[in-house]
Every structure is written in structure tokens, then in C-alpha cells.
Design a protein around this motif. Structure first.
Motif, PDB file in Angstrom:
ATOM      1  N   VAL A   1       3.565  -1.655   2.879  1.00  0.00           N
ATOM      2  CA  VAL A   1       4.081  -2.402   1.557  1.00  0.00           C
ATOM      3  C   VAL A   1       5.684  -2.769   2.023  1.00  0.00           C
ATOM      4  O   VAL A   1       6.388  -2.316   2.468  1.00  0.00           O
TER       5      VAL A   1
ATOM      6  N   TYR B   1       9.527  -3.126   1.383  1.00  0.00           N
ATOM      7  CA  TYR B   1      10.638  -2.114   0.842  1.00  0.00           C
ATOM      8  C   TYR B   1      11.754  -3.121   0.348  1.00  0.00           C
ATOM      9  O   TYR B   1      12.881  -2.430  -0.025  1.00  0.00           O
TER      10      TYR B   1
ATOM     11  N   ASN C   1       1.925   4.042   3.174  1.00  0.00           N
ATOM     12  CA  ASN C   1       2.237   3.149   1.888  1.00  0.00           C
ATOM     13  C   ASN C   1       2.253   4.078   0.874  1.00  0.00           C
ATOM     14  O   ASN C   1       2.922   3.757  -0.166  1.00  0.00           O
TER      15      ASN C   1
ATOM     16  N   ARG D   1       5.414   3.467  -1.788  1.00  0.00           N
ATOM     17  CA  ARG D   1       5.120   3.360  -3.159  1.00  0.00           C
ATOM     18  C   ARG D   1       5.520   4.126  -3.999  1.00  0.00           C
ATOM     19  O   ARG D   1       6.259   3.920  -5.324  1.00  0.00           O
TER      20      ARG D   1
ATOM     21  N   GLU E   1       3.065  -1.947 -12.305  1.00  0.00           N
ATOM     22  CA  GLU E   1       2.623  -2.891 -10.920  1.00  0.00           C
ATOM     23  C   GLU E   1       1.236  -3.318 -11.145  1.00  0.00           C
ATOM     24  O   GLU E   1       0.829  -4.308 -10.415  1.00  0.00           O
TER      25      GLU E   1
END
Length: 281
Positions: A121, A123, A242, A246, A279
């Protein structure tokens, strides 16, 4: 063998897994790293605020913080990481040849690269922006720059795309190219140019180094996402990385992540709302 016996034998072969399918699945890199006792990270050393050396030669920067966060979650020790210094062109080869476990090196996510590596993901969302003098300059913000039309001169690093990039935001502006970031900065300080176009992260870093001297014009464009990359084919390792990223952005390690954003970019990241995960809203 009778026809009936042959048929039974053939059926048994169909029901029996082949040797290849019956082989033990190889270890995930996550397990390999845990057994090794340290994380091996590909990164750079010459690009603040992402990865660079301090006065004592120790690596620091946002990418370095993210790598140490992984080591902390692996071994409860952020120092259990070995950095392999490499150029940008070595990022994918070092992964494919198993020289490193992960690349944490301001890597832009593209569909082409995603055919060779698997991205985590993102950053950070990078882009280009304009930096102005906070005092004594002709213009105070992007709206004033745009209204001035051809009366604005924008400086930037020499690049075949420089004029195209500037004119996406300021179609009538004059453009001056310079050989180094220092040269652009000197031109801005001497008021030979009105604005300095650079990556937003580099601009924010410069503003951190000279508080009150420079200001963001207030407009960014040409967005691209920075993420880490791992070798394809290991969903356990990718999912674990991930999870760490997260939860740094939204959960248990948020304080550490927010401190890095403040230190390197001067950005105050808002605390995630408690309750329903935003999210997924």
C-alpha cells in the motif's frame, strides 16, 4: 491386466496428486527473515528527506523510518535491519535476484513495474509544487502566479520535461533550467526567478531546513504514489508488510508514523477517527 483393471488403475492415477502438486510449499520470506534474525532492505543514501546520511554517516529519512518500523514489528528491535545501498535502477533487479527482502526507496507505483514486482500500500502521495519566498517575493500564492501570466518566471532542475510540467499549471510562465537544486535555490533567493518547481517532498524538506524563509504556493499537480516493493509470488510476506503499513497509518503505530511525517515533511497528520474504520466508509 484386464480392461476393468486398467480402468481402475487409470482412475486411481487421476485421484492421486502428481509429484509436483504434492511437493511441500516453500517457506515464505517472512519465515526466512525471522529465522535469519534481521531484515535486508534495499534503499538509497543521497536523497533527503527519503534516504540520506546524517553527520555521523547514519542513514535517516522517511524510507529509513519505514524500514525500521518493519524491523521493530519483526524483532521488537528497529535496529535489526541491514541496508543495501543501491541506485534507482537496481531496485527491481535486487528483488528478483533475492539480494534484498524488500525495497523501501521512494519507488513510484506504475502498471509497468507492477508486472515485475508487487507493491505494498502507498505511504506517500508525491507530486510537483511551487515554492516561493515567504518575504520579499513578488507573489504570495498560486492564484497570484497564475493571474500574472507571462510575468512569472519558474525555475527548476534541468530536465527534458521541465517546460511541459511547469505549463501544466502555469501555461504562460517563463521557464529557467538549472543544473542543480542549489543553483535553483540561489536564483530564488536572489529573486532572479519567482518560484522554484520541485517534488513536493523536497520542497517541504527545504522549508523544514529554513523555517519562515520559504512558503508553499498552495497547489500541487502530477500526483504519483510511493510504495515499497517485494518479489512476486509470496502473499504471506506482502500481506504482513501491508498490515504493518496500514496500522502505522491508521492504528497501533500511528504515533510513530505521524512523527516521521512531521519531522521530514512538516505535515501534521490528523489522528484517525475512533469508531467505524474511516477507510471503509
Amino acid at each position: 491386466m484386464t480392461a476393468a483393471g486398467a480402468a481402475v488403475g487409470a482412475a486411481a492415477q487421476l485421484l492421486t496428486p502428481s509429484a509436483a502438486l504434492a511437493q511441500t510449499v516453500g517457506k515464505s520470506r517472512l519465515q526466512v527473515i525471522k529465522e535469519r534474525g534481521r531484515l535486508i532492505v534495499g534503499t538509497g543514501s543521497t536523497n533527503p528527506p527519503w534516504h540520506f546520511e546524517d553527520a555521523n554517516g547514519k542513514l535517516q529519512g522517511m524510507d529509513i523510518d519505514m524500514a525500521r518500523l518493519l524491523a521493530k514489528n519483526l524483532f521488537d528491535d528497529p535496529e535489526k535491519v541491514e541496508f543495501v545501498l543501491q541506485g534507482s535502477d537496481a531496485r527491481i533487479p535486487s528483488l528478483i535476484t533475492d539480494k534484498v527482502d524488500i525495497v523501501v526507496q521512494w519507488m513510484t507505483v506504475t502498471a509497468g513495474r507492477a508486472q515485475q514486482v508487487e507493491f505494498t500500500v502507498p505511504y506517500y502521495r508525491e507530486g510537483v509544487s511551487l515554492m516561493l519566498l515567504a518575504r520579499g517575493g513578488k507573489f504570495k500564492n498560486f492564484d497570484e502566479l497564475k493571474a500574472a501570466g507571462a510575468g512569472v518566471t519558474v525555475g527548476g532542475m534541468q530536465n527534458v520535461f521541465l517546460e511541459e510540467w511547469v505549463r501544466k499549471a502555469l501555461p504562460q510562465a517563463k521557464v529557467d533550467a538549472f543544473e542543480s537544486p542549489d543553483a535553483v535555490l540561489q536564483a530564488l533567493n536572489a529573486r532572479r526567478i519567482d518560484a522554484y518547481m520541485s517534488d513536493q517532498s523536497a520542497m517541504r524538506w527545504l522549508m523544514q531546513q529554513a523555517p519562515g524563509r520559504f512558503v508553499d504556493a498552495g497547489y500541487g499537480w502530477m500526483p504519483n504514489s510511493y510504495a515499497s516493493a517485494v518479489k512476486p509470488g509470496d502473499p504471506i510476506w506482502l500481506n504482513w508488510v501491508n498490515t504493518v503499513y496500514r496500522e502505522a497509518m491508521m492504528g497501533v503505530d500511528f504515533d510513530s508514523f505521524a512523527a516521521s511525517y512531521k519531522k521530514w515533511f512538516g505535515i501534521e497528520v490528523a489522528t484517525p477517527k475512533v469508531g467505524f474504520p474511516n477507510e471503509f466508509a
